[in-house]
Design a protein around this motif. Structure first.
Motif, short mmCIF file in Angstrom:
data_model
loop_
_atom_site.label_atom_id
_atom_site.label_comp_id
_atom_site.label_asym_id
_atom_site.label_seq_id
_atom_site.Cartn_x
_atom_site.Cartn_y
_atom_site.Cartn_z
N LYS A 170 0.87 -1.16 0.00
CA LYS A 170 0.00 0.00 0.00
C LYS A 170 0.91 1.21 0.00
O LYS A 170 1.61 1.49 0.98
CB LYS A 170 -0.92 0.00 1.24
N ALA A 199 3.16 2.42 3.20
CA ALA A 199 2.48 2.00 4.43
C ALA A 199 2.61 0.49 4.61
O ALA A 199 2.78 -0.01 5.72
CB ALA A 199 1.02 2.41 4.37
N GLY A 214 2.17 0.56 10.02
CA GLY A 214 1.34 -0.10 9.01
C GLY A 214 0.37 -1.12 9.58
O GLY A 214 -0.32 -1.81 8.83
N SER A 237 -6.78 -3.69 5.32
CA SER A 237 -6.67 -4.24 3.97
C SER A 237 -7.33 -5.62 3.88
O SER A 237 -7.77 -6.03 2.81
CB SER A 237 -5.20 -4.39 3.57
N THR A 274 -3.30 -0.33 8.71
CA THR A 274 -3.44 -0.44 7.26
C THR A 274 -3.50 -1.91 6.85
O THR A 274 -4.31 -2.31 6.01
CB THR A 274 -2.24 0.25 6.54
N GLU A 316 -9.09 -0.69 3.29
CA GLU A 316 -7.97 -0.04 2.58
C GLU A 316 -7.76 -0.84 1.31
O GLU A 316 -7.64 -2.07 1.36
CB GLU A 316 -6.68 -0.10 3.41
#
Length: 248
Positions: free
Chosen positions: A15, A24, A47, A54, A50, A59
């Motif tokens: 990302k 990230a 991260g 994800s 994130t 994300e």
């Protein structure tokens, strides 16, 4: 444990922001098996959130793949909402609807998305509320509850959808210290019931006691991954050693 089927397979997940100036996530490989309690720790901005977000595409990764129960959910043709129904998500902020009672907060998704009859949804909600010690709060509104109670309700709301995996994004970080224990106790019970969980947290005691594996993320990379005994007793990565010396 290792013979359990892989629920989520993450391959080379990236990302990037600002034309790759900010990475990230920078090539994450990871598999989460049924019954795993994977605890993700690391410094601020490493991260962690994130990565967690994800997993259900809150994300959208820049590249890489996430295969959940055999389906690549990063494929644009995938109906992500269908897969999100199988992933419970608990945030730092409780995200309860303030204008709905506790019971309505919990039954909304099962009735709307799973087409569960209202009576069945309410019966199930009451069983789950009893399990977290909040059956007496069914008709209360969120603003009548403490932070710890709200977070336990948020967990129940996710469980009401019968998810295959639960994702926790720092579920205790917004709570007063004396309320942290009541939320961690519920999570611990879920782990004992073999619920698959991915938990981003700063609670090292929880990681030591409940995790099947702990991951250390820094600058978007997994620097170390091990069972908790090994992870905390014999950290190999210098960055992890330094991190643990500050938080333990």
């Amino acid at each position: 444990m290792n013979g359990d089927p892989v629920l989520i397979q993450v391959k080379d997940l990236k990302k990037h922001y600002n034309n790759s100036a900010v990475k990230a996530l920078d090539g994450i490989d990871c598999e989460i098996r049924k019954g795993d309690v994977l605890v993700v720790i690391g410094p601020s901005g490493s991260g962690k959130s994130t990565f967690l977000r994800s997993l259900n595409l809150l994300e959208i990764p820049s590249s890489g793949s996430i295969v959940f129960e055999g389906v690549d959910i990063t494929d644009p043709k995938t109906d992500i909402n269908l897969h999100r129904q199988k992933m419970g998500m608990v945030f730092q902020q409780f995200n309860l609807f303030p204008h709905l009672t506790v019971l309505k907060n919990i039954t909304l998704a099962p009735i709307k998305l799973k087409k569960l009859p209202k009576a069945d949804a309410e019966e199930k909600a009451m069983v789950l509320l009893a399990r977290v010690g909040l059956a007496d709060k069914a008709e209360a509104y969120p603003d009548q509850l403490s932070g710890g109670q709200k977070q336990r309700i948020a967990i129940v709301r996710a469980l009401a959808m019968d998810p295959d995996v639960m994702l926790f994004d720092e579920p205790t970080s917004a709570l007063d210290p004396e309320m942290v224990g009541e939320v961690l106790a519920v999570m611990k019970e879920l782990a004992e019931d073999k619920m698959t969980m991915v938990v981003v947290t700063h609670e090292m005691g929880f990681a030591k006691e409940v995790a099947t594996r702990v991951i250390f993320l820094d600058e978007g990379k997994i620097l170390e991954e091990a069972p908790p005994d090994e992870f905390f007793s014999h950290p190999e990565n210098p960055r992890l050693q330094e991190f643990l010396s500050k938080v333990l």
